[in-house]
Design a protein around this motif. Structure first.
Motif, mmCIF file in Angstrom:
data_model
loop_
_atom_site.group_PDB
_atom_site.id
_atom_site.type_symbol
_atom_site.label_atom_id
_atom_site.label_comp_id
_atom_site.label_asym_id
_atom_site.label_seq_id
_atom_site.Cartn_x
_atom_site.Cartn_y
_atom_site.Cartn_z
ATOM 1 N N ALA A 214 0.834 -1.212 0.000
ATOM 2 C CA ALA A 214 0.000 0.000 0.000
ATOM 3 C C ALA A 214 0.864 1.255 0.000
ATOM 4 N N HIS A 215 2.016 1.202 0.653
ATOM 5 C CA HIS A 215 2.924 2.360 0.682
ATOM 6 C C HIS A 215 3.575 2.606 -0.668
ATOM 7 N N THR A 216 3.829 1.561 -1.413
ATOM 8 C CA THR A 216 4.463 1.740 -2.721
ATOM 9 C C THR A 216 3.545 2.476 -3.676
ATOM 10 N N GLU A 217 2.244 2.459 -3.406
ATOM 11 C CA GLU A 217 1.278 3.147 -4.256
ATOM 12 C C GLU A 217 1.056 4.598 -3.831
ATOM 13 N N ARG A 218 1.465 4.963 -2.624
ATOM 14 C CA ARG A 218 1.276 6.338 -2.149
ATOM 15 C C ARG A 218 2.191 7.290 -2.891
ATOM 16 N N ARG A 219 1.674 8.468 -3.119
ATOM 17 C CA ARG A 219 2.451 9.508 -3.764
ATOM 18 C C ARG A 219 2.872 10.527 -2.708
ATOM 19 N N PRO A 220 3.946 11.269 -2.945
ATOM 20 C CA PRO A 220 4.418 12.233 -1.937
ATOM 21 C C PRO A 220 3.357 13.226 -1.479
ATOM 22 N N TRP A 221 2.433 13.631 -2.340
ATOM 23 C CA TRP A 221 1.392 14.575 -1.938
ATOM 24 C C TRP A 221 0.337 13.924 -1.045
ATOM 25 N N GLU A 222 0.440 12.604 -0.847
ATOM 26 C CA GLU A 222 -0.473 11.907 0.053
ATOM 27 C C GLU A 222 0.135 11.697 1.439
ATOM 28 N N PHE A 223 1.396 12.076 1.621
ATOM 29 C CA PHE A 223 2.016 11.973 2.937
ATOM 30 C C PHE A 223 1.408 13.043 3.833
ATOM 31 N N PRO A 224 1.103 12.715 5.059
ATOM 32 C CA PRO A 224 0.436 13.707 5.930
ATOM 33 C C PRO A 224 1.342 14.884 6.265
ATOM 34 N N ALA A 225 0.839 16.087 5.997
ATOM 35 C CA ALA A 225 1.575 17.307 6.333
ATOM 36 C C ALA A 225 0.618 18.427 6.715
ATOM 37 N N GLU A 226 -0.597 18.382 6.181
ATOM 38 C CA GLU A 226 -1.573 19.446 6.403
ATOM 39 C C GLU A 226 -2.976 18.882 6.181
ATOM 40 N N PRO A 227 -4.001 19.636 6.506
ATOM 41 C CA PRO A 227 -5.369 19.144 6.281
ATOM 42 C C PRO A 227 -5.602 18.813 4.807
ATOM 43 N N PRO A 228 -6.395 17.785 4.534
ATOM 44 C CA PRO A 228 -6.624 17.373 3.153
ATOM 45 C C PRO A 228 -7.381 18.408 2.334
ATOM 46 N N VAL A 229 -7.060 18.449 1.047
ATOM 47 C CA VAL A 229 -7.743 19.334 0.105
ATOM 48 C C VAL A 229 -7.909 18.562 -1.208
ATOM 49 N N GLU A 230 -9.004 18.820 -1.892
ATOM 50 C CA GLU A 230 -9.224 18.220 -3.209
ATOM 51 C C GLU A 230 -8.627 19.145 -4.263
ATOM 52 N N VAL A 231 -7.834 18.570 -5.150
ATOM 53 C CA VAL A 231 -7.163 19.344 -6.188
ATOM 54 C C VAL A 231 -7.649 18.862 -7.554
ATOM 55 N N SER A 232 -7.965 19.806 -8.423
ATOM 56 C CA SER A 232 -8.377 19.507 -9.796
ATOM 57 C C SER A 232 -7.300 19.997 -10.750
ATOM 58 N N ILE A 233 -6.852 19.092 -11.617
ATOM 59 C CA ILE A 233 -5.786 19.406 -12.568
ATOM 60 C C ILE A 233 -6.295 19.124 -13.982
ATOM 61 N N LYS A 234 -6.184 20.114 -14.857
ATOM 62 C CA LYS A 234 -6.552 19.963 -16.263
ATOM 63 C C LYS A 234 -5.302 19.524 -17.017
ATOM 64 N N LEU A 235 -5.409 18.414 -17.749
ATOM 65 C CA LEU A 235 -4.239 17.853 -18.430
ATOM 66 C C LEU A 235 -4.259 18.108 -19.930
ATOM 67 N N ALA A 236 -3.085 18.375 -20.464
ATOM 68 C CA ALA A 236 -2.908 18.448 -21.911
ATOM 69 C C ALA A 236 -2.955 17.025 -22.459
ATOM 70 N N PRO A 237 -3.415 16.856 -23.694
ATOM 71 C CA PRO A 237 -3.525 15.505 -24.264
ATOM 72 C C PRO A 237 -2.229 14.698 -24.208
ATOM 73 N N ARG A 238 -1.084 15.351 -24.315
ATOM 74 C CA ARG A 238 0.193 14.610 -24.318
ATOM 75 C C ARG A 238 0.468 13.902 -22.995
ATOM 76 N N LEU A 239 -0.137 14.363 -21.887
ATOM 77 C CA LEU A 239 0.083 13.731 -20.586
ATOM 78 C C LEU A 239 -0.931 12.631 -20.266
ATOM 79 N N VAL A 240 -2.017 12.562 -21.006
ATOM 80 C CA VAL A 240 -3.079 11.600 -20.702
ATOM 81 C C VAL A 240 -2.573 10.153 -20.660
ATOM 82 N N PRO A 241 -1.736 9.706 -21.608
ATOM 83 C CA PRO A 241 -1.278 8.314 -21.537
ATOM 84 C C PRO A 241 -0.448 7.999 -20.285
ATOM 85 N N ALA A 242 0.086 9.010 -19.635
ATOM 86 C CA ALA A 242 0.961 8.805 -18.466
ATOM 87 C C ALA A 242 0.261 9.060 -17.141
#
Length: 179
Positions: free
Chosen positions: A82-110
Motif C-alpha cells: 500500500a505504501h508503494t502506491e502512495r504519492r508524496p502529496w499523500e504523505f500527511p503534512a496538512e489538512p486534506p484538500v481536493e485538487v483539480s488538474i486539467k491535463l494536456a492531451p500529451r500527458l493523458v497516456p501517463a
C-alpha cells in the motif's frame, strides 16, 4: 539489516523544508519508487507511522547491539505494498484538500505513472481532468511544476495562485539570465 533484524535506528533526517531533526525509528520496510528509496516505520518523535526519503537521511546509527533479539514487532495490519502506491502529496503534512488538474492531451497516456492509482480521472467535453486528495501541497507543487501548462492546477484557487507566482518568478529569472 535493521529492517530484517527489527532493530531500532537513530536517524538525522532533513525534511522537505530543510529542517533537520533527530529521529528514533522502528524500520518496518523499504521500497523503491521512481528512482527513490523510502523507509517506512514508526517514528517515536512523531509518535506515528512515517515514510522517510532515504536521500534526506544524513546519518543512521544502530541502537543497541546485534546480539539481542528484535526491538519491536511490525503491526499485522502493516501493508508495504500500500505504501508503494502512495504519492508524496499523500504523505500527511496538512489538512486534506481536493485538487483539480486539467491535463494536456500529451500527458493523458501517463496519468497512472504521474498521479497513481487513486487519481480520479474524468473526461469532460474533450478535456481530461485529474482529481487528487492532497495532504502535502508542497509535494504536489514539486510534482506538477515541471509540466507547466500541460498540468494546469485549477482548484483550489490558492494553490493555483501559488503555482502561478512560481512560474512568473521562474520566467523572470530565465529572462534575466538570458544572454
Amino acid at each position: 539489516l535493521a529492517v530484517a533484524r527489527r532493530h531500532r535506528v537513530a536517524v538525522r533526517y532533513r525534511g522537505t523544508a530543510g529542517k533537520t531533526t533527530e529521529r528514533e525509528v522502528e524500520p518496518w520496510g523499504l521500497y523503491y519508487r521512481q528512482g527513490i528509496w523510502y523507509l517506512v516505520g514508526y517514528c517515536r518523535l512523531r509518535r506515528s507511522e512515517r515514510t522517510f526519503h532515504l536521500g534526506r537521511i544524513d546519518e543512521v546509527r544502530a541502537l543497541g547491539t546485534e546480539i539481542r533479539g528484535p526491538d519491536f514487532h511490525v503491526p499485522e495490519t502493516f501493508d508495504l505494498r500500500a505504501h508503494t502506491e502512495r504519492r508524496p502529496w499523500e504523505f500527511p503534512a496538512e489538512p486534506p484538500v481536493e485538487v483539480s488538474i486539467k491535463l494536456a492531451p500529451r500527458l493523458v497516456p501517463a496519468i497512472g505513472e504521474l498521479f497513481g492509482q487513486r487519481a480520479r480521472v474524468e473526461s469532460l467535453d474533450g478535456t481530461t481532468w485529474v482529481r487528487l486528495h492532497v495532504t502535502n501541497q508542497e509535494a504536489l507543487v514539486a510534482a506538477v511544476l515541471p509540466y507547466g501548462a500541460a498540468a494546469e492546477v485549477v482548484e483550489p484557487k490558492a494553490l493555483r495562485t501559488r503555482l502561478r507566482k512560481l512560474y512568473v518568478a521562474l520566467a523572470k529569472r530565465y529572462r534575466e539570465d538570458a544572454p
